[in-house]
Motif scaffolding. Structure first.
Motif, PDB file in Angstrom:
ATOM      1  N   ALA A  43       0.841  -1.195   0.000  1.00 19.66           N
ATOM      2  CA  ALA A  43       0.000   0.000   0.000  1.00 19.66           C
ATOM      3  C   ALA A  43       0.877   1.246   0.000  1.00 19.66           C
ATOM      4  CB  ALA A  43      -0.908  -0.005   1.223  1.00 19.66           C
ATOM      5  N   LYS A  44       0.211   2.401  -0.091  1.00 19.47           N
ATOM      6  CA  LYS A  44       0.899   3.692  -0.003  1.00 19.47           C
ATOM      7  C   LYS A  44       0.293   4.449   1.170  1.00 19.47           C
ATOM      8  CE  LYS A  44       2.370   5.694  -3.685  1.00 19.47           C
ATOM      9  NZ  LYS A  44       2.525   6.405  -4.974  1.00 19.47           N
ATOM     10  N   LEU A  45       1.159   5.008   2.025  1.00 20.01           N
ATOM     11  CA  LEU A  45       0.699   5.669   3.237  1.00 20.01           C
ATOM     12  C   LEU A  45       0.947   7.175   3.178  1.00 20.01           C
ATOM     13  CD1 LEU A  45      -0.426   4.814   6.125  1.00 20.01           C
ATOM     14  CD2 LEU A  45       1.907   5.225   6.924  1.00 20.01           C
ATOM     15  N   PHE A  46      -0.011   7.928   3.732  1.00 21.99           N
ATOM     16  CA  PHE A  46       0.089   9.389   3.812  1.00 21.99           C
ATOM     17  C   PHE A  46      -0.191   9.826   5.242  1.00 21.99           C
ATOM     18  CE2 PHE A  46      -1.349   8.089  -0.340  1.00 21.99           C
ATOM     19  CZ  PHE A  46      -0.666   8.897  -1.245  1.00 21.99           C
ATOM     20  N   ARG A  47       0.345  10.970   5.633  1.00 22.58           N
ATOM     21  CA  ARG A  47      -0.002  11.579   6.928  1.00 22.58           C
ATOM     22  C   ARG A  47      -0.486  13.001   6.688  1.00 22.58           C
ATOM     23  NH1 ARG A  47       3.829  15.327   8.821  1.00 22.58           N
ATOM     24  NH2 ARG A  47       2.795  15.343  10.861  1.00 22.58           N
ATOM     25  N   TYR A  48      -1.412  13.436   7.533  1.00 25.05           N
ATOM     26  CA  TYR A  48      -1.931  14.799   7.398  1.00 25.05           C
ATOM     27  C   TYR A  48      -1.019  15.737   8.171  1.00 25.05           C
ATOM     28  CZ  TYR A  48      -5.254  18.637   7.074  1.00 25.05           C
ATOM     29  OH  TYR A  48      -5.848  19.842   6.791  1.00 25.05           O
ATOM     30  N   ALA A  49      -0.315  16.610   7.442  1.00 24.93           N
ATOM     31  CA  ALA A  49       0.644  17.532   8.051  1.00 24.93           C
ATOM     32  C   ALA A  49      -0.100  18.764   8.555  1.00 24.93           C
ATOM     33  CB  ALA A  49       1.719  17.910   7.037  1.00 24.93           C
ATOM     34  N   SER A  50      -0.605  18.688   9.780  1.00 25.85           N
ATOM     35  CA  SER A  50      -1.382  19.804  10.347  1.00 25.85           C
ATOM     36  C   SER A  50      -0.478  20.974  10.735  1.00 25.85           C
ATOM     37  CB  SER A  50      -2.171  19.328  11.571  1.00 25.85           C
ATOM     38  OG  SER A  50      -1.293  18.761  12.529  1.00 25.85           O
ATOM     39  N   GLU A  51       0.844  20.680  10.842  1.00 18.81           N
ATOM     40  CA  GLU A  51       1.784  21.738  11.208  1.00 18.81           C
ATOM     41  C   GLU A  51       2.197  22.592  10.007  1.00 18.81           C
ATOM     42  OE1 GLU A  51       4.259  18.444   9.638  1.00 18.81           O
ATOM     43  OE2 GLU A  51       2.481  18.573  10.908  1.00 18.81           O
ATOM     44  N   ALA A  52       1.874  22.124   8.807  1.00 18.51           N
ATOM     45  CA  ALA A  52       2.297  22.841   7.588  1.00 18.51           C
ATOM     46  C   ALA A  52       1.339  23.990   7.264  1.00 18.51           C
ATOM     47  CB  ALA A  52       2.358  21.866   6.416  1.00 18.51           C
ATOM     48  N   GLU A  53       1.847  24.923   6.475  1.00 20.87           N
ATOM     49  CA  GLU A  53       1.020  26.043   5.986  1.00 20.87           C
ATOM     50  C   GLU A  53       1.110  26.105   4.466  1.00 20.87           C
ATOM     51  OE1 GLU A  53      -1.177  28.067   7.030  1.00 20.87           O
ATOM     52  OE2 GLU A  53      -1.110  27.501   9.134  1.00 20.87           O
ATOM     53  N   PRO A  54       0.071  25.776   3.725  1.00 25.51           N
ATOM     54  CA  PRO A  54      -1.213  25.304   4.254  1.00 25.51           C
ATOM     55  C   PRO A  54      -1.145  23.843   4.697  1.00 25.51           C
ATOM     56  CG  PRO A  54      -1.259  25.257   1.870  1.00 25.51           C
ATOM     57  CD  PRO A  54       0.077  25.857   2.248  1.00 25.51           C
ATOM     58  N   LYS A  55      -2.116  23.407   5.492  1.00 31.16           N
ATOM     59  CA  LYS A  55      -2.172  22.004   5.922  1.00 31.16           C
ATOM     60  C   LYS A  55      -2.399  21.119   4.702  1.00 31.16           C
ATOM     61  CE  LYS A  55      -4.079  23.346  10.383  1.00 31.16           C
ATOM     62  NZ  LYS A  55      -5.216  23.264  11.322  1.00 31.16           N
ATOM     63  N   GLU A  56      -1.712  19.979   4.680  1.00 30.35           N
ATOM     64  CA  GLU A  56      -1.804  19.126   3.489  1.00 30.35           C
ATOM     65  C   GLU A  56      -1.463  17.681   3.817  1.00 30.35           C
ATOM     66  OE1 GLU A  56       1.162  20.205   0.612  1.00 30.35           O
ATOM     67  OE2 GLU A  56       2.739  20.408   2.110  1.00 30.35           O
ATOM     68  N   TRP A  57      -1.843  16.795   2.876  1.00 30.15           N
ATOM     69  CA  TRP A  57      -1.471  15.388   2.981  1.00 30.15           C
ATOM     70  C   TRP A  57      -0.066  15.210   2.405  1.00 30.15           C
ATOM     71  CZ3 TRP A  57      -3.932  11.876   5.773  1.00 30.15           C
ATOM     72  CH2 TRP A  57      -5.281  12.066   6.062  1.00 30.15           C
ATOM     73  N   LYS A  58       0.786  14.512   3.137  1.00 28.90           N
ATOM     74  CA  LYS A  58       2.141  14.236   2.659  1.00 28.90           C
ATOM     75  C   LYS A  58       2.386  12.736   2.609  1.00 28.90           C
ATOM     76  CE  LYS A  58       4.466  18.514   4.031  1.00 28.90           C
ATOM     77  NZ  LYS A  58       5.641  19.101   4.727  1.00 28.90           N
ATOM     78  N   GLU A  59       3.023  12.304   1.535  1.00 30.33           N
ATOM     79  CA  GLU A  59       3.300  10.872   1.388  1.00 30.33           C
ATOM     80  C   GLU A  59       4.352  10.431   2.395  1.00 30.33           C
ATOM     81  OE1 GLU A  59       5.087   7.790  -1.949  1.00 30.33           O
ATOM     82  OE2 GLU A  59       4.030   9.582  -2.625  1.00 30.33           O
ATOM     83  N   ARG A  60       4.064   9.319   3.063  1.00 31.37           N
ATOM     84  CA  ARG A  60       5.024   8.771   4.023  1.00 31.37           C
ATOM     85  C   ARG A  60       5.837   7.635   3.428  1.00 31.37           C
ATOM     86  NH1 ARG A  60       3.921   8.015  10.442  1.00 31.37           N
ATOM     87  NH2 ARG A  60       4.810  10.018  11.021  1.00 31.37           N
ATOM     88  N   GLY A  61       5.281   6.961   2.428  1.00 31.92           N
ATOM     89  CA  GLY A  61       6.042   5.884   1.800  1.00 31.92           C
ATOM     90  C   GLY A  61       5.161   4.789   1.240  1.00 31.92           C
ATOM     91  N   THR A  62       5.768   3.970   0.403  1.00 34.01           N
ATOM     92  CA  THR A  62       5.111   2.801  -0.184  1.00 34.01           C
ATOM     93  C   THR A  62       5.809   1.547   0.319  1.00 34.01           C
ATOM     94  OG1 THR A  62       4.524   4.017  -2.187  1.00 34.01           O
ATOM     95  CG2 THR A  62       4.540   1.618  -2.342  1.00 34.01           C
ATOM     96  N   GLY A  63       5.024   0.544   0.691  1.00 32.86           N
ATOM     97  CA  GLY A  63       5.617  -0.705   1.185  1.00 32.86           C
ATOM     98  C   GLY A  63       4.537  -1.649   1.649  1.00 32.86           C
TER      99      GLY A  63
END
Length: 199
Positions: A43-63
């Protein structure tokens, strides 16, 4: 004679040199030695970067995302490592409080909040999203996820680790051949999906 010995020495095309430093073989611990996989899928995993401006989904990795059952405590955790580097990108217990929700606009993706994810070495509140190659795989993950949560409720209410080892509801470990086949199939499906998106 000395002359003959010198001639023999210079005719050797593969001289041997002893290493200056001798390195001992080291067994690398993954901390998975006391666990057995009850689910594994690419699968591919993402985390919601609430600390970013603007807030966004960031890829954490595939595995491979795994649900691992501890052989002694019987607890289940979610573990995912990135391909090649094997860096941990998700690591938390599959507690009953986790609420797995369908990702808006996708039938092959789920979202949940992990109150104590240890992927970075310390407990952090994370909102995670995971995407699979197809909806069938996504639903298999959901079923395994929710069955694992039901088991973790039994674990929390049990007074004996020993009784859990022989409990009739105890999740079964994956068969090795089945495990490897699923991973290869999911790998090919994910690659094909990514290629079709590019086109």
């Amino acid at each position: 004679s000395d002359k003959d010995e010198n001639a023999a020495d210079t005719s050797n095309p593969d001289p041997h040199f002893d290493p200056i430093v001798k390195l001992d073989k080291v067994d690398v611990k993954t901390l998975e030695e006391d666990e057995e996989p009850i689910f594994k899928m690419r699968a591919k995993l993402f985390r919601y970067a609430s600390e970013a401006e603007p807030k966004e989904w960031k890829e954490r990795g595939t595995g491979d995302v795994k649900l691992l059952l501890h052989k002694k405590t019987s607890k289940i955790r979610v573990l995912m490592r990135r391909d090649k580097t094997l860096k941990v990108c998700a690591n938390h217990f599959l507690v009953p409080q986790l609420d797995l929700k369908k990702n808006v606009g996708s039938d092959r993706s789920w979202v949940w909040k992990a109150p104590e994810d240890f992927a970075d070495g310390e407990a952090k509140d994370e909102t995670l999203a995971i995407r699979f190659a197809n909806s069938e795989n996504a639903n298999m993950f959901k079923d395994a996820f929710q069955r694992g949560q039901a088991w973790m409720k039994i674990v929390a209410e049990s007074e004996s680790e020993e009784k859990l080892l022989n409990h009739q509801e105890r999740p079964k470990a994956l068969v090795k051949d089945e495990d490897e086949t699923n991973t290869a199939a999911d790998d090919n499906a994910e690659d094909a999906k990514e290629e079709s998106k590019k086109e």
